[in-house]
Design an enzyme around this catalytic site. Structure first.
Site, PDB file in Angstrom:
ATOM      1  N   CYS A 180      47.501 -10.136  44.993  1.00 36.51           N
ATOM      2  CA  CYS A 180      48.615 -10.586  45.832  1.00 36.51           C
ATOM      3  C   CYS A 180      49.864  -9.786  45.505  1.00 36.51           C
ATOM      4  O   CYS A 180      50.249  -9.677  44.341  1.00 36.51           O
ATOM      5  CB  CYS A 180      48.901 -12.073  45.637  1.00 36.51           C
ATOM      6  SG  CYS A 180      50.301 -12.598  46.660  1.00 36.51           S
ATOM      7  N   ASN A 203      39.430 -19.425  47.835  1.00 32.59           N
ATOM      8  CA  ASN A 203      40.217 -18.342  47.254  1.00 32.59           C
ATOM      9  C   ASN A 203      41.106 -18.950  46.176  1.00 32.59           C
ATOM     10  O   ASN A 203      41.677 -20.021  46.363  1.00 32.59           O
ATOM     11  CB  ASN A 203      41.055 -17.675  48.345  1.00 32.59           C
ATOM     12  CG  ASN A 203      41.867 -16.498  47.820  1.00 32.59           C
ATOM     13  OD1 ASN A 203      42.831 -16.671  47.078  1.00 32.59           O
ATOM     14  ND2 ASN A 203      41.477 -15.301  48.200  1.00 32.59           N
TER      15      ASN A 203
END
Lengths: 313, 268
Positions: free
Chosen positions: A140, A109
């Site tokens: 995020c 990631n």
């Protein structure tokens, strides 16, 4: 509905494919909840997992947000970690060699603060031995630049995906947020520019207050909500996107057991990621894999892919 | 920083063997394990999670308060005060109930350098991780000293067990003056300042303001000082980065690089 029967020694196939990437089963940890694999390696057999998804990596090391960083809420938790990570160089030197010892595919990631950083990270991660796929975090909730700001608009998602696609031959997974007006549009934008799979959803922007001090409980003021509280939102997001997207989807959000995982497959996910559940039960991933297998046996289903998109309307 | 020992954790379904109420606010739990774990080091902690916690989903970190010394540890004791929903549920748990245990976690207290005398400083619940350290060190030849402070007499938990030990000198301070000297435990340090040329190493656990004061004392008097920190945690194993504390060398995980830190490392 199928009748429940005993099918003797039938061993159902749990194999799924995310584009070119073949997984022995559809269950993997969600980025940021499983460290770099090593942290859980004495508690769970990494070889049994469908894939290992690493903590999000950026070009340069990142200190993350000021503490306190976590807070428990009703049926969930808030985090404000802020993508604290060791950076790409140390990841390659100190974290990846351990992960390579497992035969489980490694999905790295990653995130950037600019589109160029996403592209540069993708390029450099592709050069590393043992990386099976990349998952770009465009969602995020905890950083000022990058993250969710890249996942908010279909145009930005398209542009970022396109630049990542040009920088790597590895399968690309784009991780999206549910905090958009139309998640289908955003997903289609990623698919249109070469995403091989799409992860849905990231934690949901949220906050909590201390009544006595009138202060936010998190050092970062706001955080991301995860855990069972967000599962219904994630299910709906996957279901909606599945109606439009052709690429495989990875369902993420509040999965606590095998039932939750299979519900995501029913609405159209090909694989699932398990996050907060790892904190509650470090063997959760394994119990979910075993639970799925037992369920398929019980129902006489030989191939897990039969479950995918099997929603009855 | 001195190398501190750490073992691999085990995840087990334990059973409440004993629950004892101490005063009105404190409880001691003894959890028996289906198979022994270990070795356990004084200062290490466990994540505990009971079943049927309803809206409480995360396990909670607790210092290991007592255990049988040895390579294999069949039970663990925990000391806690009811402070919120999680500890409230734990205070009502019945004997025989299952409880999920992830232990041992984090690093233990390092042994004192050769020739150094240990000085223990506990504030209230802070006695929890120091207790097994005192038990381990009581057999060593050097004399032990504990400075024990609390709000009131009733908050001096396990005092009777400690008073039974002949190897240790205990000085007490309470904020309300119901036992020992009236005032803060750190004020007892001043009287301890003049003990000749003795080299001491401080082991401390307690509320954050106390630890700050102890750290300041240790820095001013150039004494090595180890403290046990407490933070909210999610994973307990170093994966989530939720429990970090700011140190001279950046954010460090209390669950992994701690909970035992060298006092001078912490940016208070």
């Amino acid at each position: 509905m199928r009748p429940e029967r005993y099918y003797g020694e039938m061993m159902p196939s749990l194999k799924v494919k995310l584009g070119e990437l073949e997984l022995q089963n559809p269950v993997m940890p969600a980025a940021g909840t499983f460290g770099y694999g090593e942290e859980y390696s004495s508690l769970i057999e990494l070889n049994r997992l469908g894939a290992i998804v690493t903590k999000g990596v950026s070009l340069a090391p990142q200190e993350g947000n000021p503490p306190p960083r976590i807070w428990e809420t009703w049926g969930g938790m808030l985090n404000s970690i802020g993508l604290h990570n060791v950076g790409l160089e140390i990841f390659a030197k100190e974290k990846l060699p351990f992960l390579r010892r497992s035969k489980t595919p490694i999905i790295v990631n990653f995130f950037g603060h600019t589109i160029d950083e996403y592209a540069e990270s993708a390029r450099r991660l592709s050069d590393l031995e043992g990386v099976a796929a990349l998952e770009a975090n465009l969602s995020c909730p905890n950083i000022k630049e990058g993250g969710i700001h890249f996942g908010g608009k279909p145009q930005t998602v398209a542009k970022t995906t396109k630049m990542i696609r040009r920088s790597t031959k590895l399968p690309i997974i784009i991780k999206l947020s549910s905090n958009v007006s139309d998640i289908k549009e955003v997903a289609i934008a990623a698919e249109g520019e070469g995403a091989d799979a799409i992860s849905l959803i990231n934690s949901i922007p949220a906050m909590a207050i201390d009544l006595e001090t009138r202060k936010p409980v998190l050092g970062g003021i706001t955080g991301g909500l995860s855990g069972p509280a967000i599962k219904p939102i994630a299910l709906k997001a996957v279901w909606e996107v599945a109606s439009k997207a052709k690429v495989p989807l990875i369902g993420v959000g509040g999965i606590m057991d095998y039932r939750d995982a299979l519900e995501f497959l029913i609405v159209g996910a090909t694989a699932v990621q398990v996050g907060t559940a790892n904190f509650i039960n470090p063997k959760a991933l394994l119990e979910i894999i075993e639970g799925i297998e037992a369920f398929l046996k019980r129902k006489g289903i030989e191939d897990i892919t039969e479950m995918i998109g099997s929603l009855e309307l | 920083m001195a190398k501190m020992p750490m073992g691999n954790p085990t995840y087990l379904r334990g059973q409440i063997r004993e629950r004892k109420r101490i005063g009105s606010l404190y409880h001691r739990l003894r959890i028996s394990l289906p198979q022994p774990i270990g070795p356990v080091l004084p200062g290490q902690f466990a994540m505990l999670k009971i079943e049927g916690g309803g809206s409480i989903i995360l396990p909670r970190p607790f210092s290991i308060h007592n255990f049988e010394e040895g390579e294999r540890v069949p039970w663990l004791d925990f000391l806690f005060k009811v402070v919120g929903k999680g500890t409230g549920l734990l205070a009502e748990i019945s004997v025989g109930s299952p409880i999920m245990v992830l232990a041992p976690l984090g690093k233990g207290f390092p042994a004192p350098p050769r020739g150094y005398k240990p000085l223990f400083i506990a504030g209230g619940m802070g006695i929890a991780p120091l207790f097994p350290l005192i038990m381990r060190m009581k057999s060593s030849s050097s004399p032990l000293c504990l400075l024990y402070g609390a709000k009131s007499q009733g908050d001096l938990i396990c005092l009777s067990e400690l008073l039974d030990l002949k190897e240790i000198t205990i000085k007490i301070a309470t904020e309300d003056g119901t036992a020992g000297t009236k005032g803060m435990v750190t004020e007892l340090l001043k009287g301890d300042d003049d003990d000749g040329g003795d080299q001491i190493v401080i082991y401390a656990c307690g509320p954050e303001p106390m630890l700050r004061a102890v750290s300041k004392f240790a820095a001013e008097h150039k004494k090595p000082c180890w403290i046990s920190l407490e933070r909210r945690m999610a994973c307990g194993v170093g994966a989530c980065l939720g429990c970090v504390v700011e140190t001279k060398r950046g954010y460090k995980r209390v669950c992994r690089e701690g909970p035992i830190f060298e006092a001078r490392e912490i940016l208070w």
